[in-house]
Design an enzyme around this catalytic site. Structure first.
Site, PDB file in Angstrom:
ATOM      1  N   ARG A 109      13.715  11.881  35.155  1.00 43.33           N
ATOM      2  CA  ARG A 109      12.587  11.546  36.019  1.00 43.33           C
ATOM      3  C   ARG A 109      11.645  10.577  35.304  1.00 43.33           C
ATOM      4  NH1 ARG A 109      11.797  13.987  40.428  1.00 43.33           N
ATOM      5  NH2 ARG A 109       9.548  13.746  40.376  1.00 43.33           N
ATOM      6  N   HIS A 127      16.996   6.117  24.569  1.00 46.64           N
ATOM      7  CA  HIS A 127      17.675   5.351  25.626  1.00 46.64           C
ATOM      8  C   HIS A 127      19.004   4.838  25.068  1.00 46.64           C
ATOM      9  CE1 HIS A 127      18.118   2.868  29.172  1.00 46.64           C
ATOM     10  NE2 HIS A 127      18.550   1.915  28.362  1.00 46.64           N
TER      11      HIS A 127
END
Ligand code: GRF
Length: 210
Positions: A109, A127
């Protein structure tokens, strides 16, 4: 560098920085972090939160006697209200549990500017690409589509953008000609699991400055 990032306090092995780890899925990153913290570190995972009741990471946390909470999305119509109400609930829990640093580990989210304003400098994300290249939810697919010869992973502070905050560390991985999304993801995760604990060590021992 902008001074509106307030970094976490310096932790010690006796008084480690209390991490709240946010997950949405399997939690292999969480598992490796918990494993790393089996010996005293300057940070400790004291809380795991997921919006997904089936997230494997919740079970991993419970097995390790770490408070694991499913915080469901509220059942209301307005999308921006859903995010705000959900994050208000999370913020209450973070305050109650004396959390000091939010660690996003496969949390799917977007964090709103409201929560970021409360935690800026104390939210980190991993990431699966070498940012600023290939931000977004489909990094491995995009790396393969672009024909890149290498990829990797990035740990960064979270700001108001998507995968845009100050970079704290990166690891590089070779892309092979026959790689699939799955094979590349697996190889990048091996590096993620080494990089994240190391960067958390740096961040929680005061060796990172902006
Ligand atoms: C990791 O590749 C992370 O970089 C990305 O989501 C994945 C989470 O995997 N943001 P897991 O749930 O830790 O196995």
């Amino acid at each position: 560098m902008s001074s509106d990032f307030l970094l976490p306090r310096i932790g010690t092995k006796e008084n480690p920085v209390r991490l709240a780890v946010f997950i949405s899925g399997g939690g292999s990153g969480l598992q490796s972090l918990i494993q790393y913290q089996k010996i005293p570190r300057v940070h400790i995972t004291s809380l795991v939160i997921s919006e997904n009741n089936n997230a494997g990471g919740l079970k991993i946390a419970e097995e390790n006697e770490i408070l694991a909470l499913h915080v469901p999305l509220p059942q209301i119509k307005n999308k921006s209200e859903i995010r705000l109400e959900h994050e208000k609930k999370i913020q209450q829990i973070l305050e109650r549990e004396n959390s000091e640093l939010i660690v996003l580990s496969g949390y799917m989210r977007i964090i709103s500017p409201w929560l970021i304003s409360k935690w800026k400098g104390r939210i980190v994300n991993i990431h699966p690409s070498l940012l600023p290249n290939f931000p977004g939810a489909h990094a491995h697919r995009d790396v393969l589509a672009a024909g890149s010869n290498f990829s990797g992973c990035t740990v960064h502070l979270v700001d108001e953008g998507v995968d845009t905050g100050p970079i704290l560390g990166q690891s590089r991985v070779i892309v092979r000609a026959n790689d699939t999304i799955k094979s590349l993801q697996d190889r990048v995760k091996i590096e993620e699991h080494k990089l994240y604990p190391r960067i958390l060590d740096n961040l929680c021992s005061g060796s990172i400055s902006l």
